[in-house]
Design a protein around this motif. Sequence first.
Motif, PDB file in Angstrom:
ATOM      1  N   PHE A 101       0.821  -1.216   0.000  1.00 11.69           N
ATOM      2  CA  PHE A 101       0.000   0.000   0.000  1.00 11.69           C
ATOM      3  C   PHE A 101       0.853   1.264   0.000  1.00 11.69           C
ATOM      4  O   PHE A 101       0.359   2.351  -0.219  1.00 11.69           O
ATOM      5  N   ASN A 102       2.152   1.096   0.312  1.00 15.78           N
ATOM      6  CA  ASN A 102       3.074   2.232   0.432  1.00 15.78           C
ATOM      7  C   ASN A 102       2.565   3.239   1.457  1.00 15.78           C
ATOM      8  O   ASN A 102       2.585   4.444   1.241  1.00 15.78           O
ATOM      9  N   THR A 103       2.110   2.704   2.583  1.00 15.09           N
ATOM     10  CA  THR A 103       1.583   3.554   3.647  1.00 15.09           C
ATOM     11  C   THR A 103       1.998   2.991   5.003  1.00 15.09           C
ATOM     12  O   THR A 103       2.202   1.790   5.137  1.00 15.09           O
ATOM     13  N   GLY A 104       2.119   3.832   5.980  1.00 20.62           N
ATOM     14  CA  GLY A 104       2.400   3.377   7.336  1.00 20.62           C
ATOM     15  C   GLY A 104       1.188   2.697   7.926  1.00 20.62           C
ATOM     16  O   GLY A 104       0.054   3.024   7.596  1.00 20.62           O
ATOM     17  N   THR A 105       1.418   1.725   8.779  1.00 22.04           N
ATOM     18  CA  THR A 105       0.319   0.993   9.401  1.00 22.04           C
ATOM     19  C   THR A 105       0.656   0.682  10.848  1.00 22.04           C
ATOM     20  O   THR A 105       1.811   0.709  11.255  1.00 22.04           O
ATOM     21  N   GLY A 106      -0.385   0.335  11.597  1.00 19.55           N
ATOM     22  CA  GLY A 106      -0.211  -0.133  12.964  1.00 19.55           C
ATOM     23  C   GLY A 106      -0.190  -1.649  13.002  1.00 19.55           C
ATOM     24  O   GLY A 106      -0.362  -2.321  11.984  1.00 19.55           O
ATOM     25  N   LEU A 107       0.011  -2.171  14.192  1.00 15.55           N
ATOM     26  CA  LEU A 107       0.047  -3.620  14.379  1.00 15.55           C
ATOM     27  C   LEU A 107      -1.370  -4.184  14.383  1.00 15.55           C
ATOM     28  O   LEU A 107      -2.300  -3.546  14.852  1.00 15.55           O
ATOM     29  N   PHE A 108      -1.511  -5.392  13.884  1.00 10.95           N
ATOM     30  CA  PHE A 108      -2.800  -6.092  13.903  1.00 10.95           C
ATOM     31  C   PHE A 108      -3.198  -6.347  15.349  1.00 10.95           C
ATOM     32  O   PHE A 108      -2.376  -6.711  16.185  1.00 10.95           O
ATOM     33  N   ASN A 109      -4.475  -6.214  15.653  1.00  8.87           N
ATOM     34  CA  ASN A 109      -4.993  -6.406  16.994  1.00  8.87           C
ATOM     35  C   ASN A 109      -5.981  -7.570  16.941  1.00  8.87           C
ATOM     36  O   ASN A 109      -7.148  -7.375  16.622  1.00  8.87           O
ATOM     37  N   GLY A 110      -5.517  -8.770  17.202  1.00 10.52           N
ATOM     38  CA  GLY A 110      -6.370  -9.939  17.146  1.00 10.52           C
ATOM     39  C   GLY A 110      -5.536 -11.199  17.068  1.00 10.52           C
ATOM     40  O   GLY A 110      -4.365 -11.199  17.436  1.00 10.52           O
ATOM     41  N   ARG A 111      -6.134 -12.254  16.549  1.00  8.14           N
ATOM     42  CA  ARG A 111      -5.454 -13.537  16.442  1.00  8.14           C
ATOM     43  C   ARG A 111      -5.495 -14.024  14.999  1.00  8.14           C
ATOM     44  O   ARG A 111      -6.478 -13.822  14.292  1.00  8.14           O
ATOM     45  N   ILE A 112      -4.430 -14.701  14.601  1.00  6.20           N
ATOM     46  CA  ILE A 112      -4.332 -15.289  13.271  1.00  6.20           C
ATOM     47  C   ILE A 112      -4.018 -16.765  13.462  1.00  6.20           C
ATOM     48  O   ILE A 112      -3.135 -17.120  14.236  1.00  6.20           O
ATOM     49  N   ASP A 113      -4.749 -17.615  12.742  1.00 10.68           N
ATOM     50  CA  ASP A 113      -4.573 -19.058  12.865  1.00 10.68           C
ATOM     51  C   ASP A 113      -4.481 -19.670  11.473  1.00 10.68           C
ATOM     52  O   ASP A 113      -5.119 -19.204  10.538  1.00 10.68           O
ATOM     53  N   GLN A 114      -3.688 -20.691  11.322  1.00  4.14           N
ATOM     54  CA  GLN A 114      -3.541 -21.455  10.081  1.00  4.14           C
ATOM     55  C   GLN A 114      -3.156 -20.571   8.892  1.00  4.14           C
ATOM     56  O   GLN A 114      -3.727 -20.664   7.814  1.00  4.14           O
ATOM     57  N   PHE A 115      -2.171 -19.740   9.077  1.00  2.79           N
ATOM     58  CA  PHE A 115      -1.662 -18.891   7.994  1.00  2.79           C
ATOM     59  C   PHE A 115      -0.877 -19.758   7.019  1.00  2.79           C
ATOM     60  O   PHE A 115      -0.040 -20.550   7.416  1.00  2.79           O
ATOM     61  N   SER A 116      -1.153 -19.628   5.715  1.00  2.00           N
ATOM     62  CA  SER A 116      -0.484 -20.443   4.697  1.00  2.00           C
ATOM     63  C   SER A 116      -0.181 -19.620   3.460  1.00  2.00           C
ATOM     64  O   SER A 116      -0.912 -18.698   3.132  1.00  2.00           O
ATOM     65  N   ILE A 117       0.887 -19.985   2.783  1.00  2.00           N
ATOM     66  CA  ILE A 117       1.225 -19.423   1.479  1.00  2.00           C
ATOM     67  C   ILE A 117       1.390 -20.597   0.530  1.00  2.00           C
ATOM     68  O   ILE A 117       2.079 -21.568   0.838  1.00  2.00           O
ATOM     69  N   TYR A 118       0.754 -20.527  -0.633  1.00  2.00           N
ATOM     70  CA  TYR A 118       0.811 -21.595  -1.624  1.00  2.00           C
ATOM     71  C   TYR A 118       1.574 -21.123  -2.854  1.00  2.00           C
ATOM     72  O   TYR A 118       1.553 -19.943  -3.188  1.00  2.00           O
ATOM     73  N   GLY A 119       2.200 -22.045  -3.543  1.00  2.00           N
ATOM     74  CA  GLY A 119       3.024 -21.725  -4.705  1.00  2.00           C
ATOM     75  C   GLY A 119       2.245 -21.483  -5.979  1.00  2.00           C
ATOM     76  O   GLY A 119       2.822 -21.137  -6.996  1.00  2.00           O
ATOM     77  N   SER A 120       0.935 -21.675  -5.944  1.00  2.00           N
ATOM     78  CA  SER A 120       0.097 -21.398  -7.106  1.00  2.00           C
ATOM     79  C   SER A 120      -1.247 -20.879  -6.616  1.00  2.00           C
ATOM     80  O   SER A 120      -1.619 -21.070  -5.463  1.00  2.00           O
ATOM     81  N   ALA A 121      -1.946 -20.212  -7.521  1.00  2.00           N
ATOM     82  CA  ALA A 121      -3.248 -19.631  -7.161  1.00  2.00           C
ATOM     83  C   ALA A 121      -4.270 -20.734  -6.925  1.00  2.00           C
ATOM     84  O   ALA A 121      -4.389 -21.661  -7.724  1.00  2.00           O
ATOM     85  N   LEU A 122      -5.004 -20.636  -5.830  1.00  2.00           N
ATOM     86  CA  LEU A 122      -6.038 -21.616  -5.522  1.00  2.00           C
ATOM     87  C   LEU A 122      -7.377 -21.179  -6.104  1.00  2.00           C
ATOM     88  O   LEU A 122      -7.686 -19.993  -6.155  1.00  2.00           O
TER      89      LEU A 122
END
Length: 181
Positions: A101-122
């Motif tokens: 976004f080329n913008t400053g941001t704050g830290l996320f406030n919450g929980r993240i579970d099962q974060f994944s990155i895949y090598g191809s578009a799903l």
Amino acid sequence: SNNNTGNRIILDIGGSDDGLSLRLDQNRLYAGVASNNTRRNFFVSYTSTAWNHIALVYSTNTLRLYINGAEVGSDTNLGFTATTTTTNGSRIAANNGSNAFNTGTGLFNGRIDQFSIYGSALSAARITDLMNNTPLLESYATTQPLPAIPAAPTGLTASGISSSKIAVSWTDAAANEDGYE
């Protein structure tokens, strides 16, 4: 998220030159991508503070955003077809100093579970499978076909040499093997 305001970064993969990002601000969920310092983003209304399955898919010139298996926003004409390499780092729930976004941001406030990155578009169907904890039953391994069975040897003879030795000889009639055992 516990709070959907305050320009909070969810993920930052890469940077403002080449990267992929998600952020929350003013009850909007923003999706962004950058390629060679060209940036594109869009947002959808997002007021939930409950658990949700969020998927961001980048493929060729398209960026799609899914919430709970449903496509809720997209940009299908980004103006570029690939992101290149970047020296910027990647962060989950924090900004590395530079984002798509080329913008400053704050830290996320919450929980993240099962974060994944895949090598191809799903596909949308695969995203729904993941949301429902259905395994992706795909394999990209390729098993080569078995070679043809070698021709049987000819002229097989066996002669007793001693009480503990036998001499065996034959004529190799096959051209597609290295030896017999």
